[in-house]
Design a protein around this motif. Structure first.
Motif, PDB file in Angstrom:
ATOM      1  N   VAL A 142       0.856  -1.190   0.000  1.00 18.71           N
ATOM      2  CA  VAL A 142       0.000   0.000   0.000  1.00 18.71           C
ATOM      3  C   VAL A 142       0.890   1.236   0.000  1.00 18.71           C
ATOM      4  O   VAL A 142       2.035   1.202   0.454  1.00 18.71           O
ATOM      5  CB  VAL A 142      -0.961   0.015   1.206  1.00 18.71           C
ATOM      6  CG1 VAL A 142      -1.914  -1.171   1.136  1.00 18.71           C
ATOM      7  CG2 VAL A 142      -0.192  -0.006   2.522  1.00 18.71           C
ATOM      8  N   LYS A 143       0.351   2.341  -0.500  1.00 16.37           N
ATOM      9  CA  LYS A 143       1.152   3.551  -0.630  1.00 16.37           C
ATOM     10  C   LYS A 143       0.368   4.777  -0.161  1.00 16.37           C
ATOM     11  O   LYS A 143      -0.840   4.869  -0.388  1.00 16.37           O
ATOM     12  CB  LYS A 143       1.595   3.740  -2.085  1.00 16.37           C
ATOM     13  CG  LYS A 143       2.648   4.823  -2.277  1.00 16.37           C
ATOM     14  CD  LYS A 143       3.150   4.847  -3.714  1.00 16.37           C
ATOM     15  CE  LYS A 143       4.258   5.886  -3.891  1.00 16.37           C
ATOM     16  NZ  LYS A 143       4.756   5.962  -5.278  1.00 16.37           N
ATOM     17  N   HIS A 144       1.092   5.684   0.473  1.00 16.45           N
ATOM     18  CA  HIS A 144       0.538   6.956   0.931  1.00 16.45           C
ATOM     19  C   HIS A 144       0.771   7.971  -0.182  1.00 16.45           C
ATOM     20  O   HIS A 144       1.914   8.329  -0.475  1.00 16.45           O
ATOM     21  CB  HIS A 144       1.259   7.371   2.213  1.00 16.45           C
ATOM     22  CG  HIS A 144       0.500   8.304   3.085  1.00 16.45           C
ATOM     23  ND1 HIS A 144       1.044   9.455   3.610  1.00 16.45           N
ATOM     24  CD2 HIS A 144      -0.771   8.263   3.547  1.00 16.45           C
ATOM     25  CE1 HIS A 144       0.163  10.060   4.358  1.00 16.45           C
ATOM     26  NE2 HIS A 144      -0.959   9.367   4.339  1.00 16.45           N
ATOM     27  N   VAL A 145      -0.283   8.412  -0.839  1.00 11.74           N
ATOM     28  CA  VAL A 145      -0.154   9.251  -2.034  1.00 11.74           C
ATOM     29  C   VAL A 145      -0.923  10.560  -1.861  1.00 11.74           C
ATOM     30  O   VAL A 145      -1.869  10.641  -1.081  1.00 11.74           O
ATOM     31  CB  VAL A 145      -0.684   8.516  -3.285  1.00 11.74           C
ATOM     32  CG1 VAL A 145       0.101   7.237  -3.532  1.00 11.74           C
ATOM     33  CG2 VAL A 145      -2.171   8.212  -3.145  1.00 11.74           C
ATOM     34  N   PRO A 146      -0.528  11.599  -2.605  1.00 11.24           N
ATOM     35  CA  PRO A 146      -1.273  12.857  -2.536  1.00 11.24           C
ATOM     36  C   PRO A 146      -2.740  12.665  -2.910  1.00 11.24           C
ATOM     37  O   PRO A 146      -3.053  11.956  -3.864  1.00 11.24           O
ATOM     38  CB  PRO A 146      -0.550  13.742  -3.562  1.00 11.24           C
ATOM     39  CG  PRO A 146       0.833  13.194  -3.610  1.00 11.24           C
ATOM     40  CD  PRO A 146       0.671  11.709  -3.436  1.00 11.24           C
ATOM     41  N   ASP A 147      -3.613  13.275  -2.148  1.00  5.88           N
ATOM     42  CA  ASP A 147      -5.050  13.183  -2.394  1.00  5.88           C
ATOM     43  C   ASP A 147      -5.378  13.804  -3.752  1.00  5.88           C
ATOM     44  O   ASP A 147      -5.042  14.960  -4.024  1.00  5.88           O
ATOM     45  CB  ASP A 147      -5.800  13.921  -1.279  1.00  5.88           C
ATOM     46  CG  ASP A 147      -7.292  13.623  -1.275  1.00  5.88           C
ATOM     47  OD1 ASP A 147      -7.835  13.290  -2.339  1.00  5.88           O
ATOM     48  OD2 ASP A 147      -7.906  13.745  -0.205  1.00  5.88           O
ATOM     49  N   ALA A 148      -6.033  13.024  -4.602  1.00  7.01           N
ATOM     50  CA  ALA A 148      -6.349  13.487  -5.956  1.00  7.01           C
ATOM     51  C   ALA A 148      -7.340  14.646  -5.966  1.00  7.01           C
ATOM     52  O   ALA A 148      -7.530  15.286  -7.010  1.00  7.01           O
ATOM     53  CB  ALA A 148      -6.892  12.326  -6.785  1.00  7.01           C
ATOM     54  N   GLN A 149      -7.979  14.929  -4.824  1.00  2.00           N
ATOM     55  CA  GLN A 149      -8.904  16.060  -4.760  1.00  2.00           C
ATOM     56  C   GLN A 149      -8.174  17.412  -4.813  1.00  2.00           C
ATOM     57  O   GLN A 149      -8.776  18.440  -5.082  1.00  2.00           O
ATOM     58  CB  GLN A 149      -9.727  16.000  -3.476  1.00  2.00           C
ATOM     59  CG  GLN A 149     -10.639  14.794  -3.364  1.00  2.00           C
ATOM     60  CD  GLN A 149     -11.473  14.856  -2.110  1.00  2.00           C
ATOM     61  OE1 GLN A 149     -12.346  15.708  -1.965  1.00  2.00           O
ATOM     62  NE2 GLN A 149     -11.197  13.963  -1.173  1.00  2.00           N
ATOM     63  N   PHE A 150      -6.872  17.367  -4.534  1.00  2.00           N
ATOM     64  CA  PHE A 150      -6.091  18.610  -4.496  1.00  2.00           C
ATOM     65  C   PHE A 150      -5.064  18.607  -5.621  1.00  2.00           C
ATOM     66  O   PHE A 150      -4.682  17.550  -6.147  1.00  2.00           O
ATOM     67  CB  PHE A 150      -5.378  18.748  -3.144  1.00  2.00           C
ATOM     68  CG  PHE A 150      -6.301  18.696  -1.965  1.00  2.00           C
ATOM     69  CD1 PHE A 150      -7.028  19.807  -1.581  1.00  2.00           C
ATOM     70  CD2 PHE A 150      -6.457  17.521  -1.235  1.00  2.00           C
ATOM     71  CE1 PHE A 150      -7.884  19.758  -0.497  1.00  2.00           C
ATOM     72  CE2 PHE A 150      -7.302  17.457  -0.146  1.00  2.00           C
ATOM     73  CZ  PHE A 150      -8.026  18.588   0.223  1.00  2.00           C
TER      74      PHE A 150
END
Length: 275
Positions: A15-23
């Motif tokens: 699993v990966k912690h990624v920038p929220d695509a909403q921003f």
């Protein structure tokens, strides 16, 4: 990597912690790395986690000795991806964190993850999403399989496991534009899954409370036998040389119907080579 265990499946989900695509996404710092201040568990990894949970449930669950482990690598906040996975249903989690990991590309990431999996394994099945929603390269699963010397199946739209006298076999369907194919592999194996494989579940209150009691192991590079120059910027095969903000969107063409709107629309689409 050892042979599949006979006393229950051990499934690893990356699993990966990624920038929220909403921003909007941003590249920052002198080293031109992704800004991760607003980050969440990658949506595409939720499908891999759901696939693991469904496999375990279909074959007797924890009572049969099956376990799902969520693993990630990254800075301190990346642990939240593992914590969310534990809330959803993973049995335990592992977080590889080290300042030397900063700047790792796909090659360096796969090297670190391979060493991590060897250290905390063996695992019978390693599941990943079809890509990360930040890099979107889809390279890590294939590189991981190569480094671990395991068979791989990519872009699986369904997975079925069968157990024949303790030997597990996997059958995965891959959907192409005009046909579907079924790939079989004996475990252990590496499999990446698409966002068509299932509908991920949400963590409920019981799962959120139970996650607080689940084991979460935190490791550094030294713990898994890697040197700092094997990962990060030093161990990467690629480097970002330059980055700039995307240009602002220009105003579109407004067609007012004066009796010829259809013709003008067709002319516009043809001019854009969309027809």
């Amino acid at each position: 990597m050892d042979e599949a265990t006979a006393d229950g499946l051990r499934i690893a989900v990356l699993v990966k912690h990624v920038p929220d695509a909403q921003f909007d996404r941003h590249i920052g710092g002198d080293d031109l790395t992704t800004v991760r201040s607003e980050s969440i568990l990658s949506e595409l990894d939720e499908y891999a986690l759901e696939a693991a949970l469904q496999i375990v449930e279909a074959h007797g669950g924890a009572a049969a000795g099956h376990r799902v482990t969520a693993l990630t690598m990254g800075p301190a906040p990346a642990v939240n991806a593992v914590k969310k996975s534990l809330q959803i249903g993973a049995d335990d989690g592992v977080h590889l964190t080290d300042e030397a990991l900063r700047g790792s590309d796909a090659a360096a990431s796969s090297k670190a993850l391979a060493a991590l999996l060897r250290h905390v394994g063996p695992f019978d099945l390693i599941l990943t999403g079809m890509a990360s929603t930040d890099g979107e390269t889809s390279l890590v699963p294939a590189q991981l399989a190569e480094r671990l010397e395991l068979p791989q199946v990519t872009f699986a739209a369904s997975i079925e496991l069968t157990n024949d006298d303790g030997s597990w076999t996997l059958a995965a369907r891959r959907d192409n534009d005009s046909f579907a194919e079924t790939i079989e592999a004996t475990l252990p194996a590496v499999v990446s899954v698409t966002d068509q494989i299932n509908e991920p579940r949400y963590p409920n209150f019981k799962g959120i409370m139970a996650a607080k009691k689940k084991q979460l192991q935190v490791l550094a590079l030294a713990d898994i036998g890697l040197q700092p120059d094997e990962v990060g910027f030093a161990g990467s095969w690629t480097r970002v040389e330059a980055a700039s903000p995307r240009p602002p969107r220009s105003q579109g063409i407004i067609i007012t119907d004066g009796g010829d709107a259809g013709i003008r629309l067709v002319d516009f689409l043809a001019g854009q080579k969309l027809l």
